[in-house]
Motif scaffolding. Structure first.
Motif, PDB file in Angstrom:
ATOM      1  N   ALA A   6       0.817  -1.216   0.000  1.00  0.00           N
ATOM      2  CA  ALA A   6       0.000   0.000   0.000  1.00  0.00           C
ATOM      3  C   ALA A   6       0.851   1.266   0.000  1.00  0.00           C
ATOM      4  N   GLU A   7       2.024   1.192   0.578  1.00  0.00           N
ATOM      5  CA  GLU A   7       2.860   2.395   0.691  1.00  0.00           C
ATOM      6  C   GLU A   7       3.679   2.678  -0.563  1.00  0.00           C
ATOM      7  N   VAL A   8       3.669   1.780  -1.551  1.00  0.00           N
ATOM      8  CA  VAL A   8       4.468   1.963  -2.761  1.00  0.00           C
ATOM      9  C   VAL A   8       3.667   2.739  -3.797  1.00  0.00           C
ATOM     10  N   ASP A   9       4.197   3.892  -4.219  1.00  0.00           N
ATOM     11  CA  ASP A   9       3.586   4.713  -5.257  1.00  0.00           C
ATOM     12  C   ASP A   9       4.268   4.365  -6.578  1.00  0.00           C
ATOM     13  N   LEU A  10       3.555   3.651  -7.447  1.00  0.00           N
ATOM     14  CA  LEU A  10       4.141   3.186  -8.690  1.00  0.00           C
ATOM     15  C   LEU A  10       4.634   4.336  -9.553  1.00  0.00           C
ATOM     16  N   ALA A  11       3.917   5.463  -9.522  1.00  0.00           N
ATOM     17  CA  ALA A  11       4.296   6.603 -10.357  1.00  0.00           C
ATOM     18  C   ALA A  11       5.591   7.258  -9.894  1.00  0.00           C
ATOM     19  N   ALA A  12       5.882   7.141  -8.605  1.00  0.00           N
ATOM     20  CA  ALA A  12       7.024   7.873  -8.057  1.00  0.00           C
ATOM     21  C   ALA A  12       8.239   6.990  -7.771  1.00  0.00           C
ATOM     22  N   ILE A  13       8.102   5.689  -7.898  1.00  0.00           N
ATOM     23  CA  ILE A  13       9.190   4.792  -7.517  1.00  0.00           C
ATOM     24  C   ILE A  13      10.382   4.957  -8.470  1.00  0.00           C
ATOM     25  N   THR A  14      11.577   4.977  -7.937  1.00  0.00           N
ATOM     26  CA  THR A  14      12.791   5.133  -8.741  1.00  0.00           C
ATOM     27  C   THR A  14      13.282   3.764  -9.224  1.00  0.00           C
ATOM     28  N   GLU A  15      14.180   3.784 -10.215  1.00  0.00           N
ATOM     29  CA  GLU A  15      14.735   2.536 -10.725  1.00  0.00           C
ATOM     30  C   GLU A  15      15.440   1.763  -9.621  1.00  0.00           C
ATOM     31  N   GLU A  16      16.163   2.466  -8.766  1.00  0.00           N
ATOM     32  CA  GLU A  16      16.908   1.819  -7.693  1.00  0.00           C
ATOM     33  C   GLU A  16      15.970   1.131  -6.704  1.00  0.00           C
ATOM     34  N   ARG A  17      14.846   1.807  -6.375  1.00  0.00           N
ATOM     35  CA  ARG A  17      13.921   1.249  -5.390  1.00  0.00           C
ATOM     36  C   ARG A  17      13.036   0.154  -5.981  1.00  0.00           C
ATOM     37  N   GLN A  18      12.930   0.107  -7.329  1.00  0.00           N
ATOM     38  CA  GLN A  18      12.096  -0.924  -7.936  1.00  0.00           C
ATOM     39  C   GLN A  18      12.515  -2.321  -7.508  1.00  0.00           C
ATOM     40  N   LEU A  19      13.813  -2.558  -7.458  1.00  0.00           N
ATOM     41  CA  LEU A  19      14.305  -3.904  -7.192  1.00  0.00           C
ATOM     42  C   LEU A  19      14.201  -4.298  -5.728  1.00  0.00           C
ATOM     43  N   THR A  20      13.787  -3.359  -4.875  1.00  0.00           N
ATOM     44  CA  THR A  20      13.562  -3.693  -3.462  1.00  0.00           C
ATOM     45  C   THR A  20      12.100  -3.516  -3.055  1.00  0.00           C
ATOM     46  N   ASP A  21      11.373  -2.587  -3.707  1.00  0.00           N
ATOM     47  CA  ASP A  21      10.011  -2.258  -3.273  1.00  0.00           C
ATOM     48  C   ASP A  21       8.921  -2.727  -4.236  1.00  0.00           C
ATOM     49  N   ASP A  22       9.263  -2.899  -5.521  1.00  0.00           N
ATOM     50  CA  ASP A  22       8.256  -3.254  -6.517  1.00  0.00           C
ATOM     51  C   ASP A  22       8.072  -4.774  -6.522  1.00  0.00           C
ATOM     52  N   THR A  23       7.139  -5.247  -5.705  1.00  0.00           N
ATOM     53  CA  THR A  23       6.938  -6.693  -5.528  1.00  0.00           C
ATOM     54  C   THR A  23       6.492  -7.382  -6.821  1.00  0.00           C
ATOM     55  N   GLN A  24       5.781  -6.652  -7.673  1.00  0.00           N
ATOM     56  CA  GLN A  24       5.320  -7.255  -8.931  1.00  0.00           C
ATOM     57  C   GLN A  24       6.480  -7.471  -9.892  1.00  0.00           C
ATOM     58  N   LEU A  25       7.362  -6.485 -10.008  1.00  0.00           N
ATOM     59  CA  LEU A  25       8.539  -6.640 -10.854  1.00  0.00           C
ATOM     60  C   LEU A  25       9.460  -7.727 -10.307  1.00  0.00           C
ATOM     61  N   ILE A  26       9.643  -7.745  -9.002  1.00  0.00           N
ATOM     62  CA  ILE A  26      10.506  -8.755  -8.381  1.00  0.00           C
ATOM     63  C   ILE A  26       9.985 -10.162  -8.702  1.00  0.00           C
ATOM     64  N   LYS A  27       8.674 -10.339  -8.619  1.00  0.00           N
ATOM     65  CA  LYS A  27       8.075 -11.644  -8.930  1.00  0.00           C
ATOM     66  C   LYS A  27       8.238 -11.975 -10.412  1.00  0.00           C
ATOM     67  N   ALA A  28       8.075 -10.983 -11.279  1.00  0.00           N
ATOM     68  CA  ALA A  28       8.222 -11.232 -12.719  1.00  0.00           C
ATOM     69  C   ALA A  28       9.637 -11.685 -13.057  1.00  0.00           C
ATOM     70  N   ILE A  29      10.647 -11.067 -12.418  1.00  0.00           N
ATOM     71  CA  ILE A  29      12.042 -11.462 -12.639  1.00  0.00           C
ATOM     72  C   ILE A  29      12.235 -12.917 -12.197  1.00  0.00           C
ATOM     73  N   GLU A  30      11.646 -13.259 -11.054  1.00  0.00           N
ATOM     74  CA  GLU A  30      11.740 -14.642 -10.558  1.00  0.00           C
ATOM     75  C   GLU A  30      11.084 -15.628 -11.541  1.00  0.00           C
ATOM     76  N   VAL A  31       9.924 -15.226 -12.074  1.00  0.00           N
ATOM     77  CA  VAL A  31       9.173 -16.117 -12.968  1.00  0.00           C
ATOM     78  C   VAL A  31       9.942 -16.390 -14.258  1.00  0.00           C
ATOM     79  N   VAL A  32      10.471 -15.353 -14.904  1.00  0.00           N
ATOM     80  CA  VAL A  32      11.185 -15.587 -16.177  1.00  0.00           C
ATOM     81  C   VAL A  32      12.483 -16.362 -15.956  1.00  0.00           C
ATOM     82  N   SER A  33      13.082 -16.201 -14.802  1.00  0.00           N
ATOM     83  CA  SER A  33      14.333 -16.919 -14.537  1.00  0.00           C
ATOM     84  C   SER A  33      14.099 -18.413 -14.346  1.00  0.00           C
TER      85      SER A  33
END
Length: 405
Positions: A375-402
């Motif tokens: 709930a605290e993650v603002d997708l519009a404001a998240i930086t590239e650096e924080r994506q890999l720690t805060d963006d749970t959807q991207l993190i899961k997608a990376i896991e899935v393709v790997s």
């Protein structure tokens, strides 16, 4: 045994057949005529009522009538009566702006925006190369005042304030900005941005280790070329898996969707449209080669229309895994018809399906992996650096393709 029929009987039978044919034709024509007369009578009644009301209002209304507003409201009222949530009437100015957006060229302040819950303007994305970027504006910034007037102080509030962004090329706009840092401390400053003509960047990509991460924000006329360029570049740099990010992509034009899918799928019938009286293949890709590598598509509740079809097509035809939350569910297509005088009307004309999607209108695409953002993650404001720690959807997608490799 054959019996001969006299010439007189033959002529009589022919006359009877002709009479029956005439009666059937006459009755059919009479029914059609009666239906048309009824329709004309109903229309005449409506026009009479409208004329009567107009005469009464013009004779008795206490204030001046804004004729443009009146006409726009009448036309919009007709469209609203269709009970079609996607139907819309465009004034000439609105239609021209819509056509410009679809062209992939825009004139504006160099950023996208939406309405912040308190009524102010939130910047959702800053265009690369714009004066807004050079002035240091960032996604997540809040615009509290435009041209030295508080957004809420305008007579029509937010709507009037953002209308000032639709100005001629070269116009300066003064913005009062509120920015809150990660510690919750707010700073306030002003910037002057310039309205500029520029190509809308709808596709951006980068490598995350050996994964091509490609974000598509809309489908306009420039999208296929941008998409093809980014895909080719990232594969050339060594990508062996792909993640497509379609979150908050509300769709766009069908030709652009086809152009983007052409880079991936090979020759296939991808999307079928079911019209009132006919069915036709709406999207048919033609490229001879097909991109064959593990893929994932990230979606959310704001992924709609052409963006949903993109995700459906990659799942059906390329085995892509879908990550995120259920999509919007816009499984219908609209046509826009230009009216005399430059206005236009958009109505729903068909339902859409891909090979395995069925009727998804109102239900959307359910992901293979249901993952919500914190709930605290603002997708519009998240930086590239924080994506890999805060963006749970991207993190899961990376896991899935790997794990597909």
């Amino acid at each position: 045994m054959n019996k001969k029929i006299s010439l007189g009987i033959t002529i009589g039978l022919m006359a009877l057949a002709a009479a029956v044919t005439f009666i059937i034709t006459y009755n059919y024509s009479l029914n059609v005529f009666n239906e048309k007369v009824k329709s004309v009578s109903e229309k005449e009644s409506i026009y009479t009522q409208l004329s009567e009301m107009d005469k009464y209002v013009r004779a008795n209304f206490f204030a001046d009538i804004d004729e443009d507003m009146l006409i726009n409201s009448l036309m919009s009222g007709y469209v609203n009566g269709l009970d079609d949530r996607f139907a819309q009437y465009y004034s000439p100015e609105e239609y021209a702006a819509q056509m410009q957006r679809q062209s992939g060229i825009t004139v504006g302040p160099g950023f996208s925006w939406d309405k912040e819950e308190s009524g102010y303007i939130r910047i959702t994305e800053v265009t690369k190369g714009s004066s807004a970027e050079s002035e240091g504006l960032m996604a997540g910034d809040i615009i509290t005042a435009v041209n030295n007037t508080d957004v809420i102080a305008y007579e029509k509030g937010y709507d009037e304030a953002v209308s000032l962004f639709n100005c001629d090329e070269g116009t300066k706009i003064k913005l009062h900005i509120k920015r809150t840092n990660e510690d919750g401390i707010s700073e306030f400053f002003t910037v002057d941005v310039v309205s500029e003509k520029m190509e809308i960047i709808s596709v951006e990509g980068r490598l995350i280790e050996n994964t091509a991460y490609i974000k598509i924000t809309t489908f306009n006329e420039k999208t296929p070329d941008q998409f093809r360029s980014e895909l080719k570049r990232l594969i050339g740099e060594g990508a062996d898996t792909i993640i497509f990010d379609l979150r908050n992509n509300s769709g766009g034009i069908t030709d652009s969707l086809q152009g983007a899918l052409d880079c991936i799928l090979g020759e296939k019938d991808v999307v079928t449209a079911y019209f009132k009286d006919s069915t036709e293949v709406l999207v048919h890709t033609t490229e001879a080669e097909q991109v064959k590598m593990p893929m994932a598509v990230i979606v959310n509740g704001n992924t709609a229309s052409s963006a949903e079809l993109f995700a459906f097509a990659l799942r059906d035809e390329a085995g892509a895994q879908i990550v995120g939350t259920a999509t919007y569910g816009k499984g219908v297509m609209q046509f826009t018809h230009k009216l005399t005088g430059g206005a236009a009307v958009k109505i729903t004309v068909a339902t859409l399906q891909t090979k395995n999607s069925g009727d998804y209108n109102g239900t959307g695409l359910k992901p293979n992996f249901e993952v919500a953002l914190p709930a605290e993650v603002d997708l519009a404001a998240i930086t590239e650096e924080r994506q890999l720690t805060d963006d749970t959807q991207l993190i899961k997608a990376i896991e899935v393709v790997s794990t597909i490799k």
